[in-house]
Design an enzyme around this catalytic site. Structure first.
Site, PDB file in Angstrom:
ATOM      1  N   CYS B 162       6.924   0.941   8.277  1.00  0.00           N
ATOM      2  CA  CYS B 162       7.016   1.273   6.849  1.00  0.00           C
ATOM      3  C   CYS B 162       7.920   2.471   6.574  1.00  0.00           C
ATOM      4  CB  CYS B 162       5.623   1.531   6.301  1.00  0.00           C
ATOM      5  SG  CYS B 162       4.501   0.218   6.753  1.00  0.00           S
ATOM      6  N   HIS B 294       3.675   8.006  -0.454  1.00  0.00           N
ATOM      7  CA  HIS B 294       3.565   6.782   0.338  1.00  0.00           C
ATOM      8  C   HIS B 294       2.496   5.907  -0.343  1.00  0.00           C
ATOM      9  CE1 HIS B 294       4.067   4.121   3.631  1.00  0.00           C
ATOM     10  NE2 HIS B 294       2.858   4.291   4.107  1.00  0.00           N
ATOM     11  N   GLU B 305      -2.967  11.629   2.643  1.00  0.00           N
ATOM     12  CA  GLU B 305      -1.728  12.092   2.001  1.00  0.00           C
ATOM     13  C   GLU B 305      -2.039  13.220   1.018  1.00  0.00           C
ATOM     14  OE1 GLU B 305       0.724   8.992   0.317  1.00  0.00           O
ATOM     15  OE2 GLU B 305       2.430  10.357   0.067  1.00  0.00           O
ATOM     16  N   LYS B 326       4.248   1.824  -5.450  1.00  0.00           N
ATOM     17  CA  LYS B 326       3.790   0.605  -4.752  1.00  0.00           C
ATOM     18  C   LYS B 326       2.806  -0.183  -5.607  1.00  0.00           C
ATOM     19  CE  LYS B 326       4.354   1.905   0.126  1.00  0.00           C
ATOM     20  NZ  LYS B 326       4.829   3.307   0.083  1.00  0.00           N
ATOM     21  N   HIS B 331       3.914  -2.982  -1.449  1.00  0.00           N
ATOM     22  CA  HIS B 331       4.354  -2.292  -0.238  1.00  0.00           C
ATOM     23  C   HIS B 331       5.394  -3.176   0.437  1.00  0.00           C
ATOM     24  CE1 HIS B 331       4.811   0.064   3.173  1.00  0.00           C
ATOM     25  NE2 HIS B 331       3.557   0.286   3.522  1.00  0.00           N
ATOM     26  N   PHE B 390       2.892   2.910  10.221  1.00  0.00           N
ATOM     27  CA  PHE B 390       2.032   2.589  11.366  1.00  0.00           C
ATOM     28  C   PHE B 390       2.761   3.061  12.612  1.00  0.00           C
ATOM     29  CE2 PHE B 390      -0.651  -1.294   9.818  1.00  0.00           C
ATOM     30  CZ  PHE B 390      -1.549  -0.420   9.238  1.00  0.00           C
TER      31      PHE B 390
END
Lengths: 99, 403
Positions: B162, B294, B305, B326, B331, B390
Site C-alpha cells: 500500500c 492512510h 495512526e 479512502k 483503498h 503491510f
C-alpha cells in the site's frame, strides 16, 4: 488441446484462408487486409505478436511449432508452408488407423 | 538542490476519469464505493468496492493495444496522458533523457495471472496464454508510458504493497530535487477486482462488509478500490522558464520500516516516517495544516495512526485537519499514495479539505479533527500524505501550495 472447427488434414487450398483468419483474429485486423503475399513487416507484426499467432496456430491445428521455427517466419506464405509441413509430419507419424 | 514543482496531474478511479471529475466528487464528499458488479459465487463477505465503473478501455486504446495492456497498465497510461497534457511538456531533445518514469503497483497484472492459473489448475491445460509475462509484469504501465512519450531516462516500478506509489513519488521527487533528472512522471496504479485477489483479501478479514468508515467508532475495515494517479514533477526553474502553470510543490519525503510485524502496525514506524519527511522538507510540524491520512478504516490502523500523529505533532495535533479520502475512492493499494497525494495537492490549491465520508460515530481512540462527512474550507500552505503498508513499510510526502 485441439479445438478443430475443421479437420487438421484439410486440403492445402483451405490452409491459406485458415491461417489468414487466425492472424486476423489474434492481431485484431480485418482479414481482407491480409494476403498470402503479405509480409509480417507490412502487417506490423513483430516478434511478440508472432508468439501470439504461433500459439493460436498450435491450438487450431494440434501441432507444435519449434521455437527456432518461430524466428524464421516473416510472411503469411512462409507461415502457411510451415504449418503444412508440420501437418504432413503429424500425419506421417500418426499411428495406423488414427484419424 | 532544486525546488520541485508539480505541473501536471492525472486521475482514474471510482470517482471519475479525470482530475476535475474526481475533485468535484471529493469536494462534495461523495463516495464511489458501490455494490460489486460481480458479487462472487459464493458471495464475497464484502458487498461493495470502489470500482472504476466508467473506465472504458476501448475509449483510450486500440484493440491491438489491449492485447498487451492489462487493466492496471491501461489506467496508469490514461492518468499519465492527462498529467502530461496538463503539464504541456514535450519530451524532445535533452528532456528525453532527463525525464524519469517511476510507478508503483502492489500486484501488477492480476487478471492475466489468474487466467493462467485457471487454465493450469482448473482446465488441466498446460498452455498458458503467450503474453502472460508482459501483461502481468508490474512495470508494464511504466514501460508503456515511456514508450508512448518517447522518454528515455530512468524508468522503474516500486512494489511495497500500500506504500508503492508514495515510494515511487518520493524517489522521483528526490531525483528531480537532486538534479539527476529535470522532470518525472510519477505515481501508481492498481486493478484489484480479480477473483483470486478478492478471495485473498476476504480471507485476511480486513475488508468492511459494507463501506469503510475511517476514524469512526463503528469502522469494520477497508473498502477495496482501483485506479491510477500520475503527477508530472519538474525542476521549478525549468517550469518557470517555459511559463508552465505550477500547481504546487513537493518539498519533502520520508520513509521508515516498522521492523515489527508483517501486518500489525506500530506507532513508531509511522511517526518516524512523518518526522523524516518533515525534516527532509525543513519544516516544523506546526506549519502543517492538513494530513491526508492512510486512514484505511480498520480498527487498528486508524487508532495507531492517531497516536503516531499525536506523537509527531504534539499540541498542534488539535489544530490539524485530518481526513481519509479512502472513504470515497476506496483503498487502491499500490495506487493509494499517488491518488491521495493528488487529493492533497488539490486541497492546497482549492483551500478546501475533502472530508472523511461515511463517518457516523466519534471514537475516543481517534480524537482528531477528521473532517467528518463535509469538506472544510481552510487556508493551507503545507500538507502531508501518509501511506503505511503491510510489511511495515511507511512513506510520507510533504506538499506545499504554489507561491
Amino acid at each position: 488441446m485441439i479445438s478443430n472447427d475443421m479437420p487438421a488434414q484439410s486440403e492445402p487450398d483451405d490452409l491459406g484462408p485458415q491461417v489468414i483468419h487466425i492472424i486476423a483474429e489474434t492481431q485484431r485486423i480485418p482479414p481482407e487486409t491480409i494476403s498470402l503475399d503479405s509480409s509480417f513487416e507490412e502487417l506490423k507484426i513483430d516478434s511478440l505478436d508472432g508468439i501470439n499467432i504461433v500459439f493460436a496456430l498450435e491450438d487450431k491445428f494440434g501441432i507444435s511449432i519449434p521455437d527456432e521455427g518461430v524466428q524464421n517466419l516473416h510472411s503469411v506464405r512462409e507461415t502457411v508452408a510451415g504449418v503444412r509441413q508440420l501437418l504432413m509430419q503429424k500425419e506421417a507419424t500418426a499411428p495406423p488407423g488414427a484419424a | 538542490m532544486k525546488r520541485v514543482a508539480v505541473t501536471g496531474l492525472g486521475l482514474v478511479c471510482a470517482l471519475g476519469n479525470s482530475v476535475s471529475e474526481c475533485w468535484s466528487r471529493l469536494a462534495a464528499g461523495e463516495s464511489g464505493i458501490s455494490p460489486l458488479r460481480d458479487p462472487g459465487s459464493p458471495a464475497y463477505k464484502f458487498t461493495r468496492g470502489a470500482e472504476a465503473r466508467d473506465f472504458d478501455p476501448s475509449r483510450h486504446f486500440s484493440e491491438r493495444d489491449l492485447i498487451i495492456l492489462e487493466r492496471f497498465a491501461q489506467m496508469a497510461v490514461v492518468a499519465a496522458r492527462e498529467a502530461v497534457a496538463q503539464s504541456g511538456l514535450d519530451f524532445k531533445g535533452e528532456l528525453m533523457d532527463r525525464t524519469a518514469v517511476v510507478t508503483g503497483s502492489s500486484v501488477g497484472g492480476q487478471f492475466s495471472e489468474e487466467e493462467g492459473y485457471k487454465r493450469l489448475y482448473r482446465e488441466n491445460n498446460s498452455r498458458v496464454a503467450p503474453l502472460t509475462i508482459p501483461r502481468t509484469m508490474s512495470n508494464a504501465g511504466a514501460s508503456r508510458i515511456a514508450m508512448e512519450f518517447g522518454i528515455q531516462g530512468p524508468g522503474y516500478t516500486i512494489s511495497t504493497a500500500c506504500s508503492s506509489s508514495n515510494h515511487a513519488l518520493g524517489q522521483a521527487f528526490w531525483m528531480v530535487r537532486g538534479g539527476q533528472v529535470t522532470a518525472a512522471i510519477a505515481g501508481g496504479s492498481e486493478a484489484v477486482f480479480a477473483e483470486g485477489l478478492l478471495r485473498a483479501w476476504e480471507a485476511m478479514r480486513v475488508v468492511a462488509p459494507d463501506v469503510c468508515r475511517p476514524f469512526s467508532a463503528d469502522r469494520k475495515g477497508l473498502s477495496l478500490g482501483e485506479g491510477a494517479g500520475m503527477l508530472v514533477l519538474e525542476d521549478r526553474e525549468h517550469a518557470t522558464a517555459r511559463g508552465a502553470r505550477i500547481l504546487g510543490e513537493i518539498i519533502g519525503f520520508g520513509m521508515s520500516s516498522d521492523a515489527h510485524h508483517i501486518t500489525q502496525p506500530c506507532v513508531e514506524g509511522p511517526a518516524k516516517s512523518m518526522l523524516w519527511a518533515l525534516r527532509d522538507a525543513g519544516v516544523a510540524p506546526d506549519r502543517v495544516g492538513y494530513i491526508n491520512a492512510h486512514g484505511t478504516g480498520t480498527q487498528t490502523n486508524d487508532a495507531i495512526e492517531t497516536q503516531a500523529i499525536r506523537a509527531v505533532f504534539g499540541g498542534h495535533a488539535a489544530r490539524l485537519l485530518v481526513s481519509s479520502t479512502k472513504s470515497m475512492h476506496g483503498h487502491t493499494l499500490g495506487a493509494a499514495g499517488a491518488i491521495e497525494a493528488i487529493a492533497t495537492l488539490l486541497s492546497l490549491q482549492n483551500g478546501l479539505v475533502p472530508p472523511t465520508a461515511n463517518f457516523t460515530t466519534p471514537d475516543p481512540a481517534c480524537d482528531l479533527d477528521v473532517v467528518p462527512n463535509c469538506a472544510r474550507k481552510a487556508e493551507l500552505e503545507i500538507a502531508i500524505s501518509n501511506t503505511f503498508a503491510f510489511g511495515g513499510l511507511n512513506a510520507t510526502v510533504v506538499l506545499k501550495s504554489a507561491d
